[in-house]
Design a protein around this motif. Structure first.
Motif, PDB file in Angstrom:
ATOM      1  N   VAL A   1     -52.920-107.424 -58.954  1.00  0.00           N
ATOM      2  CA  VAL A   1     -53.973-106.399 -58.993  1.00  0.00           C
ATOM      3  C   VAL A   1     -55.224-106.899 -59.708  1.00  0.00           C
ATOM      4  O   VAL A   1     -56.225-106.181 -59.778  1.00  0.00           O
ATOM      5  N   LEU A   2     -55.192-108.138 -60.219  1.00  0.00           N
ATOM      6  CA  LEU A   2     -56.305-108.638 -61.026  1.00  0.00           C
ATOM      7  C   LEU A   2     -57.347-109.325 -60.146  1.00  0.00           C
ATOM      8  O   LEU A   2     -57.057-110.317 -59.485  1.00  0.00           O
ATOM      9  N   PRO A   3     -58.587-108.807 -60.128  1.00  0.00           N
ATOM     10  CA  PRO A   3     -59.652-109.481 -59.379  1.00  0.00           C
ATOM     11  C   PRO A   3     -60.233-110.631 -60.208  1.00  0.00           C
ATOM     12  O   PRO A   3     -60.656-110.426 -61.348  1.00  0.00           O
ATOM     13  N   LEU A   4     -60.247-111.811 -59.647  1.00  0.00           N
ATOM     14  CA  LEU A   4     -60.718-112.987 -60.365  1.00  0.00           C
ATOM     15  C   LEU A   4     -62.187-113.248 -60.036  1.00  0.00           C
ATOM     16  O   LEU A   4     -62.574-113.253 -58.864  1.00  0.00           O
ATOM     17  N   GLY A   5     -62.992-113.465 -61.061  1.00  0.00           N
ATOM     18  CA  GLY A   5     -64.397-113.795 -60.863  1.00  0.00           C
ATOM     19  C   GLY A   5     -65.354-112.679 -61.225  1.00  0.00           C
ATOM     20  O   GLY A   5     -66.553-112.906 -61.363  1.00  0.00           O
ATOM     21  N   LYS A   6     -64.858-111.467 -61.388  1.00  0.00           N
ATOM     22  CA  LYS A   6     -65.736-110.343 -61.734  1.00  0.00           C
ATOM     23  C   LYS A   6     -66.317-110.563 -63.136  1.00  0.00           C
ATOM     24  O   LYS A   6     -65.665-111.153 -64.002  1.00  0.00           O
ATOM     25  N   PHE A   7     -67.542-110.080 -63.337  1.00  0.00           N
ATOM     26  CA  PHE A   7     -68.179-110.299 -64.637  1.00  0.00           C
ATOM     27  C   PHE A   7     -69.197-109.189 -64.883  1.00  0.00           C
ATOM     28  O   PHE A   7     -70.398-109.351 -64.643  1.00  0.00           O
ATOM     29  N   THR A   8     -68.685-108.050 -65.331  1.00  0.00           N
ATOM     30  CA  THR A   8     -69.555-106.924 -65.656  1.00  0.00           C
ATOM     31  C   THR A   8     -70.119-107.119 -67.056  1.00  0.00           C
ATOM     32  O   THR A   8     -69.374-107.299 -68.018  1.00  0.00           O
ATOM     33  N   VAL A   9     -71.431-107.066 -67.157  1.00  0.00           N
ATOM     34  CA  VAL A   9     -72.109-107.256 -68.439  1.00  0.00           C
ATOM     35  C   VAL A   9     -72.654-105.914 -68.920  1.00  0.00           C
ATOM     36  O   VAL A   9     -73.285-105.184 -68.163  1.00  0.00           O
ATOM     37  N   ASN A  10     -72.376-105.595 -70.187  1.00  0.00           N
ATOM     38  CA  ASN A  10     -72.996-104.445 -70.833  1.00  0.00           C
ATOM     39  C   ASN A  10     -74.122-104.966 -71.721  1.00  0.00           C
ATOM     40  O   ASN A  10     -73.887-105.610 -72.736  1.00  0.00           O
ATOM     41  N   LEU A  11     -75.343-104.698 -71.305  1.00  0.00           N
ATOM     42  CA  LEU A  11     -76.510-105.102 -72.070  1.00  0.00           C
ATOM     43  C   LEU A  11     -76.877-103.943 -72.992  1.00  0.00           C
ATOM     44  O   LEU A  11     -77.539-102.986 -72.595  1.00  0.00           O
ATOM     45  N   SER A  12     -76.382-104.021 -74.232  1.00  0.00           N
ATOM     46  CA  SER A  12     -76.633-102.936 -75.188  1.00  0.00           C
ATOM     47  C   SER A  12     -77.876-103.257 -76.013  1.00  0.00           C
ATOM     48  O   SER A  12     -78.423-104.357 -75.947  1.00  0.00           O
ATOM     49  N   GLY A  13     -78.312-102.260 -76.781  1.00  0.00           N
ATOM     50  CA  GLY A  13     -79.502-102.450 -77.603  1.00  0.00           C
ATOM     51  C   GLY A  13     -80.799-102.338 -76.827  1.00  0.00           C
ATOM     52  O   GLY A  13     -81.855-102.781 -77.312  1.00  0.00           O
ATOM     53  N   CYS A  14     -80.739-101.764 -75.618  1.00  0.00           N
ATOM     54  CA  CYS A  14     -81.967-101.617 -74.821  1.00  0.00           C
ATOM     55  C   CYS A  14     -82.887-100.591 -75.478  1.00  0.00           C
ATOM     56  O   CYS A  14     -82.419 -99.577 -76.009  1.00  0.00           O
ATOM     57  N   PRO A  15     -84.180-100.819 -75.452  1.00  0.00           N
ATOM     58  CA  PRO A  15     -85.115 -99.873 -76.067  1.00  0.00           C
ATOM     59  C   PRO A  15     -85.009 -98.494 -75.429  1.00  0.00           C
ATOM     60  O   PRO A  15     -84.769 -98.369 -74.224  1.00  0.00           O
ATOM     61  N   ALA A  16     -85.157 -97.478 -76.268  1.00  0.00           N
ATOM     62  CA  ALA A  16     -85.081 -96.095 -75.776  1.00  0.00           C
ATOM     63  C   ALA A  16     -86.412 -95.696 -75.148  1.00  0.00           C
ATOM     64  O   ALA A  16     -86.995 -94.661 -75.473  1.00  0.00           O
ATOM     65  N   VAL A  17     -86.854 -96.531 -74.243  1.00  0.00           N
ATOM     66  CA  VAL A  17     -88.097 -96.269 -73.512  1.00  0.00           C
ATOM     67  C   VAL A  17     -87.721 -96.182 -72.046  1.00  0.00           C
ATOM     68  O   VAL A  17     -87.202 -97.155 -71.478  1.00  0.00           O
ATOM     69  N   ALA A  18     -87.944 -95.024 -71.452  1.00  0.00           N
ATOM     70  CA  ALA A  18     -87.479 -94.788 -70.084  1.00  0.00           C
ATOM     71  C   ALA A  18     -87.991 -95.833 -69.110  1.00  0.00           C
ATOM     72  O   ALA A  18     -87.286 -96.267 -68.208  1.00  0.00           O
ATOM     73  N   SER A  19     -89.211 -96.260 -69.326  1.00  0.00           N
ATOM     74  CA  SER A  19     -89.808 -97.188 -68.372  1.00  0.00           C
ATOM     75  C   SER A  19     -89.187 -98.580 -68.445  1.00  0.00           C
ATOM     76  O   SER A  19     -89.286 -99.354 -67.489  1.00  0.00           O
ATOM     77  N   TYR A  20     -88.525 -98.921 -69.572  1.00  0.00           N
ATOM     78  CA  TYR A  20     -88.004-100.281 -69.709  1.00  0.00           C
ATOM     79  C   TYR A  20     -86.857-100.549 -68.731  1.00  0.00           C
ATOM     80  O   TYR A  20     -86.875-101.538 -67.991  1.00  0.00           O
ATOM     81  N   THR A  21     -85.844 -99.696 -68.756  1.00  0.00           N
ATOM     82  CA  THR A  21     -84.694 -99.939 -67.881  1.00  0.00           C
ATOM     83  C   THR A  21     -85.087 -99.815 -66.407  1.00  0.00           C
ATOM     84  O   THR A  21     -84.577-100.557 -65.557  1.00  0.00           O
ATOM     85  N   GLU A  22     -86.004 -98.909 -66.104  1.00  0.00           N
ATOM     86  CA  GLU A  22     -86.456 -98.771 -64.723  1.00  0.00           C
ATOM     87  C   GLU A  22     -87.220-100.020 -64.275  1.00  0.00           C
ATOM     88  O   GLU A  22     -87.058-100.488 -63.150  1.00  0.00           O
ATOM     89  N   ARG A  23     -88.041-100.544 -65.175  1.00  0.00           N
ATOM     90  CA  ARG A  23     -88.782-101.762 -64.851  1.00  0.00           C
ATOM     91  C   ARG A  23     -87.834-102.944 -64.682  1.00  0.00           C
ATOM     92  O   ARG A  23     -88.009-103.774 -63.781  1.00  0.00           O
ATOM     93  N   LEU A  24     -86.789-103.019 -65.507  1.00  0.00           N
ATOM     94  CA  LEU A  24     -85.802-104.085 -65.385  1.00  0.00           C
ATOM     95  C   LEU A  24     -85.119-104.010 -64.024  1.00  0.00           C
ATOM     96  O   LEU A  24     -84.926-105.038 -63.349  1.00  0.00           O
ATOM     97  N   TYR A  25     -84.774-102.801 -63.599  1.00  0.00           N
ATOM     98  CA  TYR A  25     -84.142-102.656 -62.283  1.00  0.00           C
ATOM     99  C   TYR A  25     -85.088-103.073 -61.166  1.00  0.00           C
ATOM    100  O   TYR A  25     -84.690-103.753 -60.217  1.00  0.00           O
ATOM    101  N   GLN A  26     -86.342-102.680 -61.261  1.00  0.00           N
ATOM    102  CA  GLN A  26     -87.315-103.036 -60.219  1.00  0.00           C
ATOM    103  C   GLN A  26     -87.459-104.550 -60.093  1.00  0.00           C
ATOM    104  O   GLN A  26     -87.636-105.080 -58.990  1.00  0.00           O
ATOM    105  N   ILE A  27     -87.373-105.249 -61.216  1.00  0.00           N
ATOM    106  CA  ILE A  27     -87.454-106.712 -61.190  1.00  0.00           C
ATOM    107  C   ILE A  27     -86.235-107.296 -60.483  1.00  0.00           C
ATOM    108  O   ILE A  27     -86.355-108.205 -59.645  1.00  0.00           O
ATOM    109  N   LEU A  28     -85.041-106.775 -60.794  1.00  0.00           N
ATOM    110  CA  LEU A  28     -83.821-107.262 -60.137  1.00  0.00           C
ATOM    111  C   LEU A  28     -83.837-106.936 -58.646  1.00  0.00           C
ATOM    112  O   LEU A  28     -83.315-107.702 -57.829  1.00  0.00           O
ATOM    113  N   GLN A  29     -84.438-105.799 -58.301  1.00  0.00           N
ATOM    114  CA  GLN A  29     -84.552-105.402 -56.897  1.00  0.00           C
ATOM    115  C   GLN A  29     -85.278-106.445 -56.068  1.00  0.00           C
ATOM    116  O   GLN A  29     -84.993-106.618 -54.880  1.00  0.00           O
TER     117      GLN A  29
END
Length: 625
Positions: free
Chosen positions: A366-394
């Motif tokens: 049942v173990l999937p090999l290769g998965k790598f979920t990252v939790n990026l904590s400590g992100c600024p509490a600025v709404a535009s930051y996470t949205e801008r980060l997503y737009q860049i990844l897009q």
């Protein structure tokens, strides 16, 4: 041999010619010869680009009964259906009989002789297919730009919109968009062709629609593009739910399909009909909204990056093998870009890069090999930051989806697909995604409140995707597991409430009060060629093979024993597994297909820095686990 325009514009002529030849000379296997003919014609990339695409061209610009292609995901599989494989027609004036082929057709010619002994029935399978969920605008634009197909508005087909009142139109116009979705525009909108009747193929903004509106059942809200009923004639067992395909088939948009469905509704006694009215509506939608596509050939899509060939991995690895120094330069430029985006944090940039090239390459029990979920904590509490980060990844990954984990979204959204037994269909959910889709979970949008039963199920579903790369589809009386391969990135202020494979605490080098101004000033690559190199690099690295030499395996084992001696409580088998995953991804990011001692030492160093950073953060914030 038919010319290119003949087999694209008149594919049924090719089929009927081979069928007629088989009747004259009595050879067997004419159906296989048809498939082989089209596969041979489509070997060359130029021939493939000459075939119009349902993804790029409005339906009313396509010639009925012509060859088209469709880049899609199998959203549902209907029950097999019977059709007239071979039948005879009778000329009313001369009584002459003609043998006909029913393959690749929805509607038979008139004057069918139902008493003929030559009539045979055959079976075909029907797949309900939708455009690849979350496919980003740059992907659509490149596929459309690479097309050499010549299309003109069809004069023989006029799409008929379902009649509805002005009030219903008003209701549809003001329907709210689902919170947290950063949907990408279709190429039609971006090029200003918004009048090309694409409005007919938009997904409903919300999950609930009235019975009078046709729900195209797209997994993601706000998606646009055609859905399609794909008729499969052979080897349908090789296809699975959620497979991504490029289907080449004969387009059927006959208005008779809608008329037949209406007649069926009117003539059949509901008490004697095995299908409910809702099932008939879903399985026989108007062809002007959901065209039929009779598959002659389909190829699985290893990826949907138009910059790389959809061929076996060894062919895509040429990006690294041809110019290793250039690939290394691209990696350094991409890391520098990520460092700026992550507020000057170079370590977080390294882990973000590894997350973007991760994939499930195998499953052990049942173990999937290769998965790598990252939790990026400590992100600024600025709404535009996470949205801008997503737009860049897009702009870098072929497919992605932004999910704001607000209380409203968690309590209202349907993440896991559910079986509707009344309509006999699988109702899509947000987690019905293609492999290697980047799922961006924004926990900075969390707020105080109570999760209801739906919210708890949704959080559980996200946890299952992260931990086991599976989604439990709801079949009312039982749950059925479907494996997935979704790249999950969780951004949060503190520790995520979801599990993760690796938590990296962000250390911004930018003053908090200047974050918003800094982020708005971060510029992406100015040259499209540079951006395309980033896109090719991320997709190609994921497709590389990988192995660990025996001598390095021995070094890893010795290192683990030493680490356990130094810190028996602090180093576990889980830590070793994570370091091996980091080492694998680090090797692939460097274009290396085997683990070296240098890369292993580098992976250990990265893990040491990450762990010490977390320890430092915990010492400052003692109340956080």
């Amino acid at each position: 041999m038919p010319s290119t325009m003949d087999w694209i514009n008149e594919p049924l002529g090719v089929v009927e010619g081979m069928f007629a030849a088989s009747q004259n000379h009595r050879p067997s296997g004419w159906e296989a010869k048809v498939v082989e003919f089209f596969k041979e014609q489509l070997k060359e990339k130029e021939a493939q680009s000459s075939v119009p695409s349902l993804n790029d061209v409005p339906l009313h610009y396509l010639k009925p009964d012509s060859l088209v292609k469709f880049r899609c995901l199998i959203q549902d599989m209907f029950d097999p259906e019977f059709y007239m494989g071979v039948y005879e027609t009778v000329d009313p004036s001369t009584n002459a009989k003609t043998l006909r082929c029913g393959r690749y057709k929805d509607v038979a010619e008139c004057s069918v002789d139902f008493s003929s002994r030559t009539m045979t029935t055959a079976e075909r399978q029907t797949f309900y297919c939708v455009p690849i969920p979350g496919e980003n605008s740059w992907v659509k634009e490149m596929y459309a730009g690479g097309s050499q197909a010549r299309v003109v508005p069809s004069t023989s087909y006029v799409p008929s919109r379902q009649k509805r009142s002005f009030e219903e139109d008003e209701d549809m116009d003001v329907q709210p968009q689902k919170e947290g979705h950063a949907g990408s525009q279709s190429p039609v909108e971006q090029h200003g062709n918004g009048d090309c009747k694409r409005q007919e193929t938009e997904a409903p903004s919300g999950r609930e629609t009235s019975a009078s509106h046709l729900d195209l059942n797209f997994p993601l809200p706000g998606e646009k593009g055609p859905s399609c009923l794909v008729k499969v004639y052979e080897d349908w067992d090789i296809f699975k739910l959620n497979d991504a395909l490029e289907v080449y088939g004969i387009l059927s948009v006959s208005p008779a399909l809608s008329a037949l469905a209406d007649e069926k509704d009117a003539l059949l006694d509901p008490s004697e009909c095995m299908e409910t009215a809702e099932e008939q509506r879903v399985h026989s939608p108007p062809a002007s909204l959901v065209p039929r596509l009779h598959m002659v050939y389909a190829k699985p899509l290893l990826h949907n990056n138009p910059l790389l060939p959809c061929t076996p991995p060894q062919d895509t690895s040429t990006f690294f093998s041809s110019t290793p120094s250039e690939a290394a330069a691209v990696r350094e430029e991409l890391l520098s870009y990520f460092t700026r985006v992550l507020l000057g944090d170079a370590l977080a940039a390294e882990f973000l890069l590894l997350q973007l090239i991760s994939t499930v390459y195998a499953r052990r029990d049942v173990l999937p090999l290769g998965k790598f979920t990252v939790n990026l904590s400590g992100c600024p509490a600025v709404a535009s930051y996470t949205e801008r980060l997503y737009q860049i990844l897009q702009q870098l990954v072929p497919s992605s989806y932004y999910l704001a984990m607000s209380l409203q979204n968690m309590n209202r959204m349907r993440l896991a697909p559910k079986k509707d037994y009344v309509a006999n269909r699988l109702v899509s959910g947000t987690l019905q995604l293609d492999k290697n889709t980047t799922l961006f979970l924004d926990e900075t949008r969390l707020e105080q409140g109570q999760l209801d039963a739906t919210g708890v199920r949704n959080v559980t579903a996200l946890g299952n995707v992260i931990s086991w790369q599976k989604v439990d589809y709801d079949f009312n009386y039982h749950q059925m597991e479907f494996p997935c391969n979704i790249n999950v990135l969780v951004v949060s202020e503190g520790r995520s409430l979801l599990p993760s494979d690796c938590r990296v605490h962000l250390q911004p080098q930018v003053a908090p009060f200047t974050v918003e101004e800094y982020v708005s000033g971060v510029q992406g690559p100015q040259a499209s060629s540079q951006l395309n190199k980033f896109r090719m690099y991320l997709s190609a690295a994921r497709l590389l093979d990988y192995s660990i030499p025996d001598e390095v395996t021995k070094s890893v084992e010795d290192d683990f024993v030493d680490m356990r001696k130094d810190d028996p409580q602090g180093v576990s088998a889980e830590d070793l597994h994570r370091m091996l995953v980091v080492a694998r991804l680090l090797s692939l990011s460097l274009g290396q297909t085997s683990l070296s001692r240098d890369v292993w030492a580098r992976a250990k160093h990265m893990e040491t820095l990450r762990r010490s950073r977390l320890e430092q953060h915990r010492s400052v914030n003692g109340n956080e686990p």
